[in-house]
Design a protein around this motif. Structure first.
Motif, PDB file in Angstrom:
ATOM      1  N   MET A   1       0.830  -1.177   0.000  1.00  0.00           N
ATOM      2  CA  MET A   1       0.000   0.000   0.000  1.00  0.00           C
ATOM      3  C   MET A   1       0.883   1.252   0.000  1.00  0.00           C
ATOM      4  O   MET A   1       1.887   1.304   0.676  1.00  0.00           O
ATOM      5  CB  MET A   1      -0.870  -0.026   1.236  1.00  0.00           C
ATOM      6  N   GLN A   2       0.482   2.245  -0.761  1.00  0.00           N
ATOM      7  CA  GLN A   2       1.263   3.466  -0.868  1.00  0.00           C
ATOM      8  C   GLN A   2       0.897   4.445   0.236  1.00  0.00           C
ATOM      9  O   GLN A   2      -0.252   4.536   0.656  1.00  0.00           O
ATOM     10  CB  GLN A   2       1.005   4.132  -2.207  1.00  0.00           C
ATOM     11  N   ASP A   3       1.905   5.189   0.701  1.00  0.00           N
ATOM     12  CA  ASP A   3       1.647   6.224   1.696  1.00  0.00           C
ATOM     13  C   ASP A   3       1.160   7.509   1.039  1.00  0.00           C
ATOM     14  O   ASP A   3       0.322   8.202   1.582  1.00  0.00           O
ATOM     15  CB  ASP A   3       2.914   6.508   2.498  1.00  0.00           C
ATOM     16  N   GLU A   4       1.711   7.828  -0.112  1.00  0.00           N
ATOM     17  CA  GLU A   4       1.350   9.048  -0.823  1.00  0.00           C
ATOM     18  C   GLU A   4       0.310   8.749  -1.904  1.00  0.00           C
ATOM     19  O   GLU A   4       0.464   7.807  -2.670  1.00  0.00           O
ATOM     20  CB  GLU A   4       2.590   9.659  -1.486  1.00  0.00           C
ATOM     21  N   PRO A   5      -0.745   9.560  -1.986  1.00  0.00           N
ATOM     22  CA  PRO A   5      -1.730   9.363  -3.055  1.00  0.00           C
ATOM     23  C   PRO A   5      -1.151   9.784  -4.397  1.00  0.00           C
ATOM     24  O   PRO A   5      -0.173  10.531  -4.461  1.00  0.00           O
ATOM     25  CB  PRO A   5      -2.880  10.265  -2.646  1.00  0.00           C
ATOM     26  N   ASN A   6      -1.736   9.297  -5.465  1.00  0.00           N
ATOM     27  CA  ASN A   6      -1.338   9.756  -6.795  1.00  0.00           C
ATOM     28  C   ASN A   6      -2.579  10.136  -7.585  1.00  0.00           C
ATOM     29  O   ASN A   6      -3.706   9.908  -7.156  1.00  0.00           O
ATOM     30  CB  ASN A   6      -0.476   8.714  -7.516  1.00  0.00           C
ATOM     31  N   ILE A   7      -2.356  10.705  -8.746  1.00  0.00           N
ATOM     32  CA  ILE A   7      -3.446  11.265  -9.542  1.00  0.00           C
ATOM     33  C   ILE A   7      -4.421  10.188 -10.017  1.00  0.00           C
ATOM     34  O   ILE A   7      -5.626  10.422 -10.083  1.00  0.00           O
ATOM     35  CB  ILE A   7      -2.885  12.100 -10.722  1.00  0.00           C
ATOM     36  N   THR A   8      -3.907   8.995 -10.291  1.00  0.00           N
ATOM     37  CA  THR A   8      -4.803   7.933 -10.767  1.00  0.00           C
ATOM     38  C   THR A   8      -5.747   7.452  -9.666  1.00  0.00           C
ATOM     39  O   THR A   8      -6.851   6.998  -9.964  1.00  0.00           O
ATOM     40  CB  THR A   8      -4.000   6.742 -11.330  1.00  0.00           C
ATOM     41  N   THR A   9      -5.351   7.564  -8.415  1.00  0.00           N
ATOM     42  CA  THR A   9      -6.245   7.215  -7.311  1.00  0.00           C
ATOM     43  C   THR A   9      -7.411   8.191  -7.238  1.00  0.00           C
ATOM     44  O   THR A   9      -8.559   7.793  -7.010  1.00  0.00           O
ATOM     45  CB  THR A   9      -5.479   7.206  -5.981  1.00  0.00           C
ATOM     46  N   VAL A  10      -7.144   9.462  -7.454  1.00  0.00           N
ATOM     47  CA  VAL A  10      -8.207  10.466  -7.481  1.00  0.00           C
ATOM     48  C   VAL A  10      -9.141  10.192  -8.654  1.00  0.00           C
ATOM     49  O   VAL A  10     -10.373  10.217  -8.512  1.00  0.00           O
ATOM     50  CB  VAL A  10      -7.617  11.888  -7.568  1.00  0.00           C
ATOM     51  N   GLN A  11      -8.580   9.903  -9.815  1.00  0.00           N
ATOM     52  CA  GLN A  11      -9.393   9.610 -10.990  1.00  0.00           C
ATOM     53  C   GLN A  11     -10.248   8.365 -10.784  1.00  0.00           C
ATOM     54  O   GLN A  11     -11.417   8.330 -11.171  1.00  0.00           O
ATOM     55  CB  GLN A  11      -8.499   9.443 -12.220  1.00  0.00           C
ATOM     56  N   ALA A  12      -9.689   7.350 -10.148  1.00  0.00           N
ATOM     57  CA  ALA A  12     -10.457   6.132  -9.858  1.00  0.00           C
ATOM     58  C   ALA A  12     -11.592   6.431  -8.888  1.00  0.00           C
ATOM     59  O   ALA A  12     -12.691   5.875  -9.023  1.00  0.00           O
ATOM     60  CB  ALA A  12      -9.537   5.057  -9.291  1.00  0.00           C
ATOM     61  N   GLY A  13     -11.361   7.306  -7.926  1.00  0.00           N
ATOM     62  CA  GLY A  13     -12.416   7.697  -7.000  1.00  0.00           C
ATOM     63  C   GLY A  13     -13.578   8.371  -7.714  1.00  0.00           C
ATOM     64  O   GLY A  13     -14.746   8.129  -7.387  1.00  0.00           O
ATOM     65  N   LYS A  59       1.800  16.960 -17.288  1.00  0.00           N
ATOM     66  CA  LYS A  59       1.395  16.760 -15.888  1.00  0.00           C
ATOM     67  C   LYS A  59       0.470  17.888 -15.451  1.00  0.00           C
ATOM     68  O   LYS A  59      -0.539  17.643 -14.781  1.00  0.00           O
ATOM     69  CB  LYS A  59       2.611  16.679 -14.972  1.00  0.00           C
ATOM     70  N   TRP A  60       0.792  19.110 -15.830  1.00  0.00           N
ATOM     71  CA  TRP A  60      -0.059  20.246 -15.501  1.00  0.00           C
ATOM     72  C   TRP A  60      -1.449  20.073 -16.100  1.00  0.00           C
ATOM     73  O   TRP A  60      -2.461  20.275 -15.422  1.00  0.00           O
ATOM     74  CB  TRP A  60       0.582  21.534 -16.006  1.00  0.00           C
ATOM     75  N   ALA A  61      -1.524  19.660 -17.365  1.00  0.00           N
ATOM     76  CA  ALA A  61      -2.811  19.470 -18.031  1.00  0.00           C
ATOM     77  C   ALA A  61      -3.604  18.319 -17.396  1.00  0.00           C
ATOM     78  O   ALA A  61      -4.808  18.432 -17.176  1.00  0.00           O
ATOM     79  CB  ALA A  61      -2.593  19.203 -19.521  1.00  0.00           C
ATOM     80  N   GLY A  62      -2.931  17.215 -17.089  1.00  0.00           N
ATOM     81  CA  GLY A  62      -3.603  16.080 -16.462  1.00  0.00           C
ATOM     82  C   GLY A  62      -4.126  16.400 -15.073  1.00  0.00           C
ATOM     83  O   GLY A  62      -5.253  16.042 -14.718  1.00  0.00           O
ATOM     84  N   ASP A  63      -3.324  17.098 -14.286  1.00  0.00           N
ATOM     85  CA  ASP A  63      -3.754  17.490 -12.943  1.00  0.00           C
ATOM     86  C   ASP A  63      -4.912  18.489 -13.009  1.00  0.00           C
ATOM     87  O   ASP A  63      -5.878  18.391 -12.249  1.00  0.00           O
ATOM     88  CB  ASP A  63      -2.600  18.090 -12.154  1.00  0.00           C
ATOM     89  N   GLY A  64      -4.811  19.429 -13.926  1.00  0.00           N
ATOM     90  CA  GLY A  64      -5.884  20.410 -14.083  1.00  0.00           C
ATOM     91  C   GLY A  64      -7.184  19.784 -14.550  1.00  0.00           C
ATOM     92  O   GLY A  64      -8.265  20.099 -14.044  1.00  0.00           O
ATOM     93  N   TYR A  65      -7.087  18.863 -15.496  1.00  0.00           N
ATOM     94  CA  TYR A  65      -8.267  18.160 -15.996  1.00  0.00           C
ATOM     95  C   TYR A  65      -8.928  17.360 -14.878  1.00  0.00           C
ATOM     96  O   TYR A  65     -10.154  17.387 -14.720  1.00  0.00           O
ATOM     97  CB  TYR A  65      -7.851  17.231 -17.147  1.00  0.00           C
ATOM     98  N   THR A  66      -8.136  16.691 -14.079  1.00  0.00           N
ATOM     99  CA  THR A  66      -8.668  15.908 -12.964  1.00  0.00           C
ATOM    100  C   THR A  66      -9.309  16.812 -11.920  1.00  0.00           C
ATOM    101  O   THR A  66     -10.396  16.521 -11.409  1.00  0.00           O
ATOM    102  CB  THR A  66      -7.552  15.066 -12.324  1.00  0.00           C
ATOM    103  N   ALA A  67      -8.665  17.918 -11.604  1.00  0.00           N
ATOM    104  CA  ALA A  67      -9.210  18.844 -10.606  1.00  0.00           C
ATOM    105  C   ALA A  67     -10.554  19.411 -11.065  1.00  0.00           C
ATOM    106  O   ALA A  67     -11.515  19.478 -10.291  1.00  0.00           O
ATOM    107  CB  ALA A  67      -8.216  19.976 -10.339  1.00  0.00           C
ATOM    108  N   TRP A  68     -10.642  19.807 -12.328  1.00  0.00           N
ATOM    109  CA  TRP A  68     -11.910  20.353 -12.835  1.00  0.00           C
ATOM    110  C   TRP A  68     -12.993  19.283 -12.893  1.00  0.00           C
ATOM    111  O   TRP A  68     -14.155  19.551 -12.572  1.00  0.00           O
ATOM    112  CB  TRP A  68     -11.725  20.981 -14.216  1.00  0.00           C
ATOM    113  N   ASN A  69     -12.636  18.068 -13.290  1.00  0.00           N
ATOM    114  CA  ASN A  69     -13.635  16.992 -13.300  1.00  0.00           C
ATOM    115  C   ASN A  69     -14.161  16.725 -11.895  1.00  0.00           C
ATOM    116  O   ASN A  69     -15.367  16.538 -11.707  1.00  0.00           O
ATOM    117  CB  ASN A  69     -13.048  15.702 -13.872  1.00  0.00           C
TER     118      ASN A  69
END
Length: 90
Positions: A1-13, A59-69
């Motif tokens: 199990m990872q201690d730090e979250p990553n962007i794909t975990t947010v997207q999966a949520g 990375k900026w575009a992917g993070d921004g897209y995830t945040a807006w979604n």
């Protein structure tokens, strides 16, 4: 199990939240949505300026897209829940 979250975990949520809400399991879907928000805040998705990414535009575009979604999905879910809680006579 990872201690730090990553962007794909947010997207999966987000995906899990949408899936559970489509099958009328709103309480479970809402909990996935809340966890995605918590992880996004831990990743600072909502408060990182463009210069924090240096030259990594993807990375900026992917993070921004995830945040807006995540923002738009939570706005829709929680607005709909509030509307459903109102009595019919109001």
């Amino acid at each position: 199990m990872q201690d730090e979250p990553n962007i794909t975990t947010v997207q999966a949520g987000i995906v899990m939240s949408i899936t559970y809400n489509l099958y009328a399991l709103d309480k479970i879907g809402t909990s996935y949505c809340a966890e995605a928000i918590r992880l996004a805040e831990k990743l600072h998705l909502f408060d990182l300026p463009l210069d924090a990414y240096d030259t990594n535009y993807r990375k900026w575009a992917g993070d921004g897209y995830t945040a807006w979604n995540l923002y738009f999905w939570t706005t829709y879910v929680f607005t709909r829940e509030r509307e459903m809680e109102k009595p019919a006579w109001t």
